[in-house]
Design a protein around this motif. Structure first.
Motif, PDB file in Angstrom:
ATOM      1  N   PHE A 248     -50.591   7.129  66.012  1.00 24.11           N
ATOM      2  CA  PHE A 248     -49.778   7.686  64.929  1.00 24.11           C
ATOM      3  C   PHE A 248     -48.481   8.247  65.520  1.00 24.11           C
ATOM      4  CE2 PHE A 248     -54.080   8.231  63.054  1.00 24.11           C
ATOM      5  CZ  PHE A 248     -53.884   7.645  61.813  1.00 24.11           C
ATOM      6  N   GLN A 249     -48.651   9.069  66.540  1.00 23.28           N
ATOM      7  CA  GLN A 249     -47.523   9.692  67.216  1.00 23.28           C
ATOM      8  C   GLN A 249     -46.621   8.636  67.855  1.00 23.28           C
ATOM      9  OE1 GLN A 249     -48.805  12.063  70.546  1.00 23.28           O
ATOM     10  NE2 GLN A 249     -46.977  13.340  70.557  1.00 23.28           N
ATOM     11  N   LEU A 250     -47.236   7.639  68.486  1.00 22.32           N
ATOM     12  CA  LEU A 250     -46.466   6.573  69.139  1.00 22.32           C
ATOM     13  C   LEU A 250     -45.605   5.827  68.132  1.00 22.32           C
ATOM     14  CD1 LEU A 250     -45.881   4.851  71.672  1.00 22.32           C
ATOM     15  CD2 LEU A 250     -47.843   3.420  71.008  1.00 22.32           C
ATOM     16  N   CYS A 251     -46.147   5.567  66.959  1.00 22.88           N
ATOM     17  CA  CYS A 251     -45.403   4.824  65.926  1.00 22.88           C
ATOM     18  C   CYS A 251     -44.124   5.571  65.546  1.00 22.88           C
ATOM     19  CB  CYS A 251     -46.303   4.618  64.712  1.00 22.88           C
ATOM     20  SG  CYS A 251     -45.607   3.536  63.437  1.00 22.88           S
ATOM     21  N   THR A 252     -44.239   6.871  65.343  1.00 25.85           N
ATOM     22  CA  THR A 252     -43.068   7.665  64.961  1.00 25.85           C
ATOM     23  C   THR A 252     -42.061   7.765  66.094  1.00 25.85           C
ATOM     24  OG1 THR A 252     -44.433   8.984  63.451  1.00 25.85           O
ATOM     25  CG2 THR A 252     -42.308   9.909  64.085  1.00 25.85           C
ATOM     26  N   LEU A 253     -42.540   8.012  67.316  1.00 24.61           N
ATOM     27  CA  LEU A 253     -41.627   8.218  68.437  1.00 24.61           C
ATOM     28  C   LEU A 253     -40.932   6.922  68.849  1.00 24.61           C
ATOM     29  CD1 LEU A 253     -43.645  10.778  70.595  1.00 24.61           C
ATOM     30  CD2 LEU A 253     -41.806  11.210  68.952  1.00 24.61           C
ATOM     31  N   LEU A 254     -41.601   5.797  68.728  1.00 18.18           N
ATOM     32  CA  LEU A 254     -40.929   4.522  68.996  1.00 18.18           C
ATOM     33  C   LEU A 254     -39.855   4.254  67.939  1.00 18.18           C
ATOM     34  CD1 LEU A 254     -43.757   2.066  70.146  1.00 18.18           C
ATOM     35  CD2 LEU A 254     -41.851   2.944  71.503  1.00 18.18           C
ATOM     36  N   ALA A 255     -40.185   4.547  66.677  1.00 18.91           N
ATOM     37  CA  ALA A 255     -39.182   4.369  65.613  1.00 18.91           C
ATOM     38  C   ALA A 255     -37.959   5.235  65.887  1.00 18.91           C
ATOM     39  CB  ALA A 255     -39.797   4.713  64.255  1.00 18.91           C
ATOM     40  N   ASP A 256     -38.186   6.468  66.333  1.00 21.93           N
ATOM     41  CA  ASP A 256     -37.066   7.354  66.638  1.00 21.93           C
ATOM     42  C   ASP A 256     -36.272   6.848  67.836  1.00 21.93           C
ATOM     43  OD1 ASP A 256     -35.593   9.886  66.334  1.00 21.93           O
ATOM     44  OD2 ASP A 256     -36.563  10.439  68.218  1.00 21.93           O
ATOM     45  N   ALA A 257     -36.980   6.360  68.859  1.00 28.30           N
ATOM     46  CA  ALA A 257     -36.303   5.882  70.068  1.00 28.30           C
ATOM     47  C   ALA A 257     -35.407   4.679  69.788  1.00 28.30           C
ATOM     48  CB  ALA A 257     -37.342   5.531  71.132  1.00 28.30           C
ATOM     49  N   PHE A 258     -35.762   3.867  68.801  1.00 27.52           N
ATOM     50  CA  PHE A 258     -35.011   2.642  68.526  1.00 27.52           C
ATOM     51  C   PHE A 258     -34.186   2.714  67.248  1.00 27.52           C
ATOM     52  CE2 PHE A 258     -38.190   1.029  71.493  1.00 27.52           C
ATOM     53  CZ  PHE A 258     -37.380   0.289  72.344  1.00 27.52           C
ATOM     54  N   ALA A 259     -34.112   3.904  66.665  1.00 25.88           N
ATOM     55  CA  ALA A 259     -33.360   4.042  65.409  1.00 25.88           C
ATOM     56  C   ALA A 259     -31.888   3.677  65.591  1.00 25.88           C
ATOM     57  CB  ALA A 259     -33.507   5.463  64.876  1.00 25.88           C
ATOM     58  N   GLY A 260     -31.330   3.977  66.754  1.00 25.02           N
ATOM     59  CA  GLY A 260     -29.921   3.647  66.985  1.00 25.02           C
ATOM     60  C   GLY A 260     -29.666   2.158  67.022  1.00 25.02           C
ATOM     61  N   GLU A 261     -30.640   1.392  67.522  1.00 24.05           N
ATOM     62  CA  GLU A 261     -30.504  -0.066  67.585  1.00 24.05           C
ATOM     63  C   GLU A 261     -30.899  -0.729  66.273  1.00 24.05           C
ATOM     64  OE1 GLU A 261     -29.373  -2.000  70.090  1.00 24.05           O
ATOM     65  OE2 GLU A 261     -28.862  -0.222  71.253  1.00 24.05           O
ATOM     66  N   PHE A 262     -31.894  -0.162  65.607  1.00 25.47           N
ATOM     67  CA  PHE A 262     -32.433  -0.770  64.390  1.00 25.47           C
ATOM     68  C   PHE A 262     -32.550   0.313  63.322  1.00 25.47           C
ATOM     69  CE2 PHE A 262     -34.355  -2.787  68.166  1.00 25.47           C
ATOM     70  CZ  PHE A 262     -33.725  -4.026  68.083  1.00 25.47           C
ATOM     71  N   PRO A 263     -31.497   0.507  62.527  1.00 29.07           N
ATOM     72  CA  PRO A 263     -31.454   1.629  61.572  1.00 29.07           C
ATOM     73  C   PRO A 263     -32.611   1.657  60.578  1.00 29.07           C
ATOM     74  CG  PRO A 263     -29.279   0.677  61.847  1.00 29.07           C
ATOM     75  CD  PRO A 263     -30.225  -0.237  62.553  1.00 29.07           C
ATOM     76  N   GLU A 264     -33.194   0.506  60.289  1.00 31.09           N
ATOM     77  CA  GLU A 264     -34.304   0.491  59.324  1.00 31.09           C
ATOM     78  C   GLU A 264     -35.527   1.248  59.843  1.00 31.09           C
ATOM     79  OE1 GLU A 264     -35.039  -3.093  61.949  1.00 31.09           O
ATOM     80  OE2 GLU A 264     -33.302  -2.065  61.087  1.00 31.09           O
ATOM     81  N   LEU A 265     -35.551   1.528  61.130  1.00 29.56           N
ATOM     82  CA  LEU A 265     -36.682   2.257  61.709  1.00 29.56           C
ATOM     83  C   LEU A 265     -36.510   3.771  61.631  1.00 29.56           C
ATOM     84  CD1 LEU A 265     -37.310   0.222  65.008  1.00 29.56           C
ATOM     85  CD2 LEU A 265     -38.452  -0.030  62.800  1.00 29.56           C
ATOM     86  N   THR A 266     -35.349   4.242  61.263  1.00 28.62           N
ATOM     87  CA  THR A 266     -35.019   5.670  61.355  1.00 28.62           C
ATOM     88  C   THR A 266     -36.037   6.543  60.626  1.00 28.62           C
ATOM     89  OG1 THR A 266     -32.671   5.101  61.445  1.00 28.62           O
ATOM     90  CG2 THR A 266     -33.230   7.400  60.979  1.00 28.62           C
ATOM     91  N   PRO A 267     -36.719   7.429  61.358  1.00 29.51           N
ATOM     92  CA  PRO A 267     -37.671   8.339  60.708  1.00 29.51           C
ATOM     93  C   PRO A 267     -36.974   9.607  60.229  1.00 29.51           C
ATOM     94  CG  PRO A 267     -37.813   8.578  63.075  1.00 29.51           C
ATOM     95  CD  PRO A 267     -36.739   7.545  62.821  1.00 29.51           C
ATOM     96  N   GLU A 268     -37.634  10.316  59.337  1.00 31.15           N
ATOM     97  CA  GLU A 268     -37.123  11.610  58.902  1.00 31.15           C
ATOM     98  C   GLU A 268     -37.203  12.610  60.064  1.00 31.15           C
ATOM     99  OE1 GLU A 268     -35.762  12.360  56.055  1.00 31.15           O
ATOM    100  OE2 GLU A 268     -36.114  10.405  55.132  1.00 31.15           O
ATOM    101  N   PRO A 269     -36.245  13.530  60.176  1.00 30.17           N
ATOM    102  CA  PRO A 269     -36.290  14.517  61.270  1.00 30.17           C
ATOM    103  C   PRO A 269     -37.590  15.316  61.302  1.00 30.17           C
ATOM    104  CG  PRO A 269     -34.129  14.539  60.229  1.00 30.17           C
ATOM    105  CD  PRO A 269     -34.999  13.632  59.393  1.00 30.17           C
ATOM    106  N   SER A 270     -38.134  15.635  60.137  1.00 27.29           N
ATOM    107  CA  SER A 270     -39.377  16.417  60.116  1.00 27.29           C
ATOM    108  C   SER A 270     -40.541  15.615  60.695  1.00 27.29           C
ATOM    109  CB  SER A 270     -39.705  16.866  58.684  1.00 27.29           C
ATOM    110  OG  SER A 270     -39.922  15.748  57.842  1.00 27.29           O
ATOM    111  N   TRP A 271     -40.509  14.291  60.559  1.00 34.73           N
ATOM    112  CA  TRP A 271     -41.561  13.458  61.133  1.00 34.73           C
ATOM    113  C   TRP A 271     -41.511  13.510  62.659  1.00 34.73           C
ATOM    114  CZ3 TRP A 271     -40.684   8.240  58.045  1.00 34.73           C
ATOM    115  CH2 TRP A 271     -40.763   8.513  56.667  1.00 34.73           C
ATOM    116  N   VAL A 272     -40.305  13.432  63.186  1.00 32.13           N
ATOM    117  CA  VAL A 272     -40.128  13.474  64.636  1.00 32.13           C
ATOM    118  C   VAL A 272     -40.539  14.839  65.175  1.00 32.13           C
ATOM    119  CG1 VAL A 272     -38.479  13.229  66.525  1.00 32.13           C
ATOM    120  CG2 VAL A 272     -38.267  11.778  64.487  1.00 32.13           C
ATOM    121  N   LEU A 273     -40.173  15.884  64.450  1.00 34.93           N
ATOM    122  CA  LEU A 273     -40.537  17.238  64.857  1.00 34.93           C
ATOM    123  C   LEU A 273     -42.054  17.397  64.931  1.00 34.93           C
ATOM    124  CD1 LEU A 273     -39.182  20.005  65.486  1.00 34.93           C
ATOM    125  CD2 LEU A 273     -39.568  20.598  63.085  1.00 34.93           C
ATOM    126  N   ALA A 274     -42.745  16.918  63.899  1.00 31.84           N
ATOM    127  CA  ALA A 274     -44.202  17.025  63.870  1.00 31.84           C
ATOM    128  C   ALA A 274     -44.852  16.200  64.974  1.00 31.84           C
ATOM    129  CB  ALA A 274     -44.737  16.586  62.511  1.00 31.84           C
TER     130      ALA A 274
END
Length: 387
Positions: A248-274
């Motif tokens: 679960f955690q990996l899914c969110t953190l990978l999305a955050d890590a690649f949000a700059g390259e692939f904007p459709e992956l961008t998670p909400e800031p609160s998701w990354v915080l959690a």
């Protein structure tokens, strides 16, 4: 005043230990704990240094609450290395004795009598001790000596405290890799303390319900290089993973890590915080921005751990695919104190990316009628399926 009172309580603990007065010792831990509430790292380090010798003077289970107190001092900022060196052999010994307790219980009480719950109190401990020493003419019943029974029952009922301490220590990357011995540096043909610990945790997991936390921590990957492939873009990356406790955690953190390259992956800031350093329930509903697929085309189960992701050509491979159906959850990470790191080291050259793309299988089709959405209520241990 607080420091003076702490000194007094520590002196009283040493006096009780040297007098072999375990009742006074156990009842002396709580007043010391009360005095230490809210202290800073410097005083926490000083107190931890002063109480470490008590573990050699006081046997388990009398020292188990002291172990929790010592772990809380680490959480307050005390250096953990010396405590880890003391605690690891105690925990191994306690787990081994708990495995033996379960075995002797079956022989003394019979295969159909349930094991006592570890969270039961003194009366249950005394009953367990008496059961192990009970003699009988039945051929499958075997009594053990009273002192052995006391030691085994003590280990069984105090193990939860030692697991609490182990969770604190194993949440720290500087301790985790070498807590039971550095298996990576050992001869692979020789069993290590870490191998022994993993086997004991597995054995106890079959008879107790409180082993999941430590079992998961023993599987945490540190400085592990993954190959992450974005199938749709035909691009691949080398990513280093440390301290990620579940997928679960990996899914969110990978999305955050690649949000700059692939904007459709961008998670909400609160998701990354959690999922990183904030409260684990900082977001009531975290959504999967991608589906994680392994190199064989199988869905990587969010309920699993990164250590379970299969290797291809020597490295674990994660493919970022579009979601086949919606997934959400309400707990950002399993281990609140563990600080995760997901670092994108480099994008692979087109030729190298093409080689990895040629090795990964297409995503397996969803069997049956896929749901519209699955919500994992991790805080309530529920699963809601819609559609």
């Amino acid at each position: 005043m607080r420091a003076v009172n702490a000194d007094r309580h520590i002196d009283e603990l040493y006096a009780a230990a040297r007098a072999n007065d375990m009742y006074a010792f156990q009842h002396g831990v709580l007043p010391l704990w009360t005095e230490l509430e809210g202290i800073g790292p410097a005083l926490a380090a000083e107190v931890l240094d002063r109480i470490l010798a008590l573990f050699a003077l006081v046997p388990n289970p009398a020292s188990s609450k002291l172990g929790i107190l010592a772990g809380s001092l680490v959480a307050m900022g005390a250096p953990p290395a010396a405590l880890a060196e003391v605690a690891a052999p105690i925990l191994l010994k306690n787990m081994a004795a708990s495995v033996a307790f379960a075995r002797f219980w079956r022989r003394a009480a019979g295969p159909k009598v349930p094991l006592p719950r570890p969270d039961q109190g003194q009366e249950a401990y005394e009953y367990a001790q008496a059961t192990l020493t009970r003699t009988s003419r039945l051929p499958w019943r075997h009594a053990v000596a009273p002192q052995d029974a006391a030691d085994l029952a003590g280990a069984w009922f105090s193990l939860e405290d030692w697991l609490t301490l182990a969770t604190t220590l194993l949440s720290l990357p500087e301790i985790r890799s070498s807590f039971f011995g550095d298996s990576a540096a050992a001869d692979p043909s020789v069993a290590t303390g870490r191998d022994e610990a993993a086997q004991l945790v597995a054995d106890l997991g079959a008879v107790r319900g409180d082993m999941d936390c430590v079992a998961g921590l023993l599987e945490v990957l540190d400085d592990e290089e993954l190959i992450v492939v974005h199938r749709g873009a035909g691009r691949a990356y080398a990513v280093t993973l440390t301290g990620v406790g579940d997928n679960f955690q990996l899914c969110t953190l990978l999305a955050d890590a690649f949000a700059g390259e692939f904007p459709e992956l961008t998670p909400e800031p609160s998701w990354v915080l959690a999922s990183s350093t904030g409260p684990v329930a900082a977001a009531a509903r975290i959504e999967a921005r991608c589906q994680l697929t392994d190199a064989l085309g199988a869905n990587i189960w969010l309920e699993g751990r990164p250590a379970g992701i299969p290797r291809a050509d020597g490295r674990r491979v994660v493919v970022l695919d579009p979601v086949a159906y919606g997934r959400s959850w309400d707990l950002g990470r399993t281990y609140e104190q563990m600080v995760p790191k997901v670092r994108v080291d480099r994008e692979l050259a087109p030729q190298e990316a093409a080689r990895w793309l040629s090795q990964i299988a297409p995503p397996a089709p969803v069997k049956g009628y896929p749901p519209a959405h699955i919500h994992f209520g991790r805080l309530t241990s529920t699963v809601e399926v819609t559609g």
